[in-house]
Write a protein that holds these residues in place. Sequence first.
Motif, PDB file in Angstrom:
ATOM      1  N   UNK A 154       0.685  -1.032   0.162  1.00  0.00           N
ATOM      2  CA  UNK A 154      -0.100  -0.040  -0.059  1.00  0.00           C
ATOM      3  C   UNK A 154       0.757   1.270   0.250  1.00  0.00           C
ATOM      4  N   UNK A 155       2.173   1.153   0.140  1.00  0.00           N
ATOM      5  CA  UNK A 155       2.946   2.396   0.302  1.00  0.00           C
ATOM      6  C   UNK A 155       3.570   2.570  -1.028  1.00  0.00           C
ATOM      7  N   UNK A 156       3.239   1.806  -2.096  1.00  0.00           N
ATOM      8  CA  UNK A 156       3.669   2.094  -3.699  1.00  0.00           C
ATOM      9  C   UNK A 156       3.145   3.378  -3.898  1.00  0.00           C
ATOM     10  N   UNK A 157       4.027   4.239  -4.372  1.00  0.00           N
ATOM     11  CA  UNK A 157       3.679   5.591  -4.943  1.00  0.00           C
ATOM     12  C   UNK A 157       4.263   6.713  -3.959  1.00  0.00           C
ATOM     13  N   UNK A 158       5.117   5.989  -3.013  1.00  0.00           N
ATOM     14  CA  UNK A 158       5.826   6.795  -2.007  1.00  0.00           C
ATOM     15  C   UNK A 158       7.106   6.256  -1.809  1.00  0.00           C
ATOM     16  N   UNK A 159       8.259   7.224  -1.699  1.00  0.00           N
ATOM     17  CA  UNK A 159       9.597   6.975  -1.259  1.00  0.00           C
ATOM     18  C   UNK A 159       9.618   6.379  -0.145  1.00  0.00           C
ATOM     19  N   UNK A 160      10.226   5.512   0.573  1.00  0.00           N
ATOM     20  CA  UNK A 160      10.605   4.905   1.903  1.00  0.00           C
ATOM     21  C   UNK A 160      11.767   5.557   2.518  1.00  0.00           C
ATOM     22  N   UNK A 161      11.750   6.105   3.551  1.00  0.00           N
ATOM     23  CA  UNK A 161      12.859   6.679   4.521  1.00  0.00           C
ATOM     24  C   UNK A 161      12.985   6.065   5.830  1.00  0.00           C
ATOM     25  N   UNK A 162      14.156   5.790   6.079  1.00  0.00           N
ATOM     26  CA  UNK A 162      14.345   5.010   7.559  1.00  0.00           C
ATOM     27  C   UNK A 162      14.133   6.203   8.363  1.00  0.00           C
ATOM     28  N   UNK A 163      13.798   5.995   9.747  1.00  0.00           N
ATOM     29  CA  UNK A 163      13.676   6.770  10.816  1.00  0.00           C
ATOM     30  C   UNK A 163      14.972   6.597  11.320  1.00  0.00           C
ATOM     31  N   UNK A 164      15.188   7.572  12.361  1.00  0.00           N
ATOM     32  CA  UNK A 164      16.412   7.892  13.203  1.00  0.00           C
ATOM     33  C   UNK A 164      17.011   6.566  13.861  1.00  0.00           C
ATOM     34  N   UNK A 165      18.398   6.145  13.796  1.00  0.00           N
ATOM     35  CA  UNK A 165      18.776   4.982  14.297  1.00  0.00           C
ATOM     36  C   UNK A 165      20.107   5.116  14.516  1.00  0.00           C
ATOM     37  N   UNK A 166      20.875   3.942  14.838  1.00  0.00           N
ATOM     38  CA  UNK A 166      22.207   3.869  15.184  1.00  0.00           C
ATOM     39  C   UNK A 166      22.970   4.017  13.859  1.00  0.00           C
ATOM     40  N   UNK A 167      24.374   4.295  14.009  1.00  0.00           N
ATOM     41  CA  UNK A 167      25.368   4.285  13.002  1.00  0.00           C
ATOM     42  C   UNK A 167      26.625   3.551  13.261  1.00  0.00           C
ATOM     43  N   UNK A 168      27.360   3.387  12.176  1.00  0.00           N
ATOM     44  CA  UNK A 168      28.483   2.398  12.335  1.00  0.00           C
ATOM     45  C   UNK A 168      29.613   3.108  11.449  1.00  0.00           C
ATOM     46  N   UNK A 169      30.960   2.796  11.646  1.00  0.00           N
ATOM     47  CA  UNK A 169      31.832   2.970  10.666  1.00  0.00           C
ATOM     48  C   UNK A 169      32.679   1.675  10.319  1.00  0.00           C
ATOM     49  N   UNK A 170      32.725   1.214   9.149  1.00  0.00           N
ATOM     50  CA  UNK A 170      33.341  -0.067   8.689  1.00  0.00           C
ATOM     51  C   UNK A 170      34.889   0.127   8.979  1.00  0.00           C
ATOM     52  N   UNK A 171      35.369  -1.009   9.773  1.00  0.00           N
ATOM     53  CA  UNK A 171      36.964  -0.996  10.023  1.00  0.00           C
ATOM     54  C   UNK A 171      37.618  -1.256   8.701  1.00  0.00           C
ATOM     55  N   UNK A 172      36.958  -2.030   7.861  1.00  0.00           N
ATOM     56  CA  UNK A 172      37.727  -2.618   6.763  1.00  0.00           C
ATOM     57  C   UNK A 172      37.680  -1.567   5.567  1.00  0.00           C
ATOM     58  N   UNK A 173      36.443  -0.720   5.400  1.00  0.00           N
ATOM     59  CA  UNK A 173      36.511   0.452   4.546  1.00  0.00           C
ATOM     60  C   UNK A 173      36.557   1.783   4.921  1.00  0.00           C
ATOM     61  N   UNK A 174      36.270   2.005   6.225  1.00  0.00           N
ATOM     62  CA  UNK A 174      36.288   3.662   6.755  1.00  0.00           C
ATOM     63  C   UNK A 174      34.852   3.909   6.265  1.00  0.00           C
ATOM     64  N   UNK A 175      33.972   3.435   5.484  1.00  0.00           N
ATOM     65  CA  UNK A 175      32.639   3.991   5.240  1.00  0.00           C
ATOM     66  C   UNK A 175      31.711   4.095   6.203  1.00  0.00           C
ATOM     67  N   UNK A 176      31.055   5.339   6.424  1.00  0.00           N
ATOM     68  CA  UNK A 176      29.996   5.518   7.506  1.00  0.00           C
ATOM     69  C   UNK A 176      28.869   4.832   7.011  1.00  0.00           C
ATOM     70  N   UNK A 177      27.985   4.079   7.858  1.00  0.00           N
ATOM     71  CA  UNK A 177      26.802   3.509   7.555  1.00  0.00           C
ATOM     72  C   UNK A 177      25.803   3.811   8.621  1.00  0.00           C
ATOM     73  N   UNK A 178      24.412   4.279   8.047  1.00  0.00           N
ATOM     74  CA  UNK A 178      23.396   4.334   9.164  1.00  0.00           C
ATOM     75  C   UNK A 178      22.250   3.337   8.843  1.00  0.00           C
ATOM     76  N   UNK A 179      21.758   2.754   9.996  1.00  0.00           N
ATOM     77  CA  UNK A 179      20.811   1.845  10.103  1.00  0.00           C
ATOM     78  C   UNK A 179      19.586   2.547   9.229  1.00  0.00           C
ATOM     79  N   UNK A 180      19.476   3.723   9.480  1.00  0.00           N
ATOM     80  CA  UNK A 180      18.133   4.298   8.836  1.00  0.00           C
ATOM     81  C   UNK A 180      18.215   4.108   7.521  1.00  0.00           C
ATOM     82  N   UNK A 181      19.299   4.150   6.863  1.00  0.00           N
ATOM     83  CA  UNK A 181      19.577   3.966   5.448  1.00  0.00           C
ATOM     84  C   UNK A 181      19.166   2.529   4.865  1.00  0.00           C
ATOM     85  N   UNK A 182      19.853   1.581   5.749  1.00  0.00           N
ATOM     86  CA  UNK A 182      19.512   0.258   5.462  1.00  0.00           C
ATOM     87  C   UNK A 182      18.233  -0.425   5.474  1.00  0.00           C
ATOM     88  N   UNK A 183      17.554   0.139   6.659  1.00  0.00           N
ATOM     89  CA  UNK A 183      16.211  -0.095   6.892  1.00  0.00           C
ATOM     90  C   UNK A 183      15.175   0.179   5.737  1.00  0.00           C
TER      91      UNK A 183
END
Length: 267
Positions: free
Chosen positions: A142-171
């Motif tokens: 029923x959400x078709x027709x809308x973009x989905x964005x994650x709500x505020x959540x925790x973050x982490x930085x990869x020890x292998x790549x140094x990239x910063x990741x946010x759970x809200x993006x992955x969620x």
Amino acid sequence: QGSNRAARAPRPSPLRGAMGGPCLLRPTTASGAAGAKAIIGPSCTDNFQSAPFEVDGLEYQSVEQAYQSLKFVELAMREKIRKVMKKPTENESAFGMRCWQAAHSAAAKLRKDLEAVKVESMYRLMRAKYDQHPELQRELLATMGSDIEGGPCTIWTSKKTGKKHRWQDWNALIQIRIREELSSPDSELLGSICARFDQYLAEEGGAKLPLPVAIAAPCEQPALPAEAGAFDDDGTLDVNEEQQDEEAQALEAVAKDVEGADLPQDS
């Protein structure tokens, strides 16, 4: 590396007000551009939602509970978290935080490949929930027709790549991926999203232990909701705008508090 870094009692932080809650929806215009006003998405997009489902023959009360349990190696620790039950007067947010705290309140051996499989594991657990709840599939569709964005959540930085990741993006990507799997399994969008998951897994060294759940056979596509008033004439969701404004403002306030906070990496 195998011990739980968050073994000490969790200190007060914006985290308590930031974790949990459904994703946000940003209705698109007729031209396909995202609208300016975000609204609260359905409960099915919330990792903390209480919707019991089974993984490898064991029942979990929420995706968050399953994720927190299955990141550990020892069966006793897994069972300790799995057996946390929602209290009759407890809301989903409070129950989800108890599951999170149970996983961060004692020293225990984590999966050695947790940083590599955390995103894939969360996707598989969320997919398992949808597989076993057709009514939630309909909510997501029923959400078709809308973009989905994650709500505020925790973050982490990869020890292998140094990239910063946010759970809200992955969620958000997890919800979009499953929505595409249910509605347009051959879409280019789904292919690009799957490639991002594969890239993350590969960059972090790949899975060294079995993943927590095997993907079930493709779901039978449920019919799209046909209730009158489900969508406005322009194709966007019909919502209580005053209530959504208040909820969106509250989430935005939490997001500002969370931005830059020292949040745990292994959430």
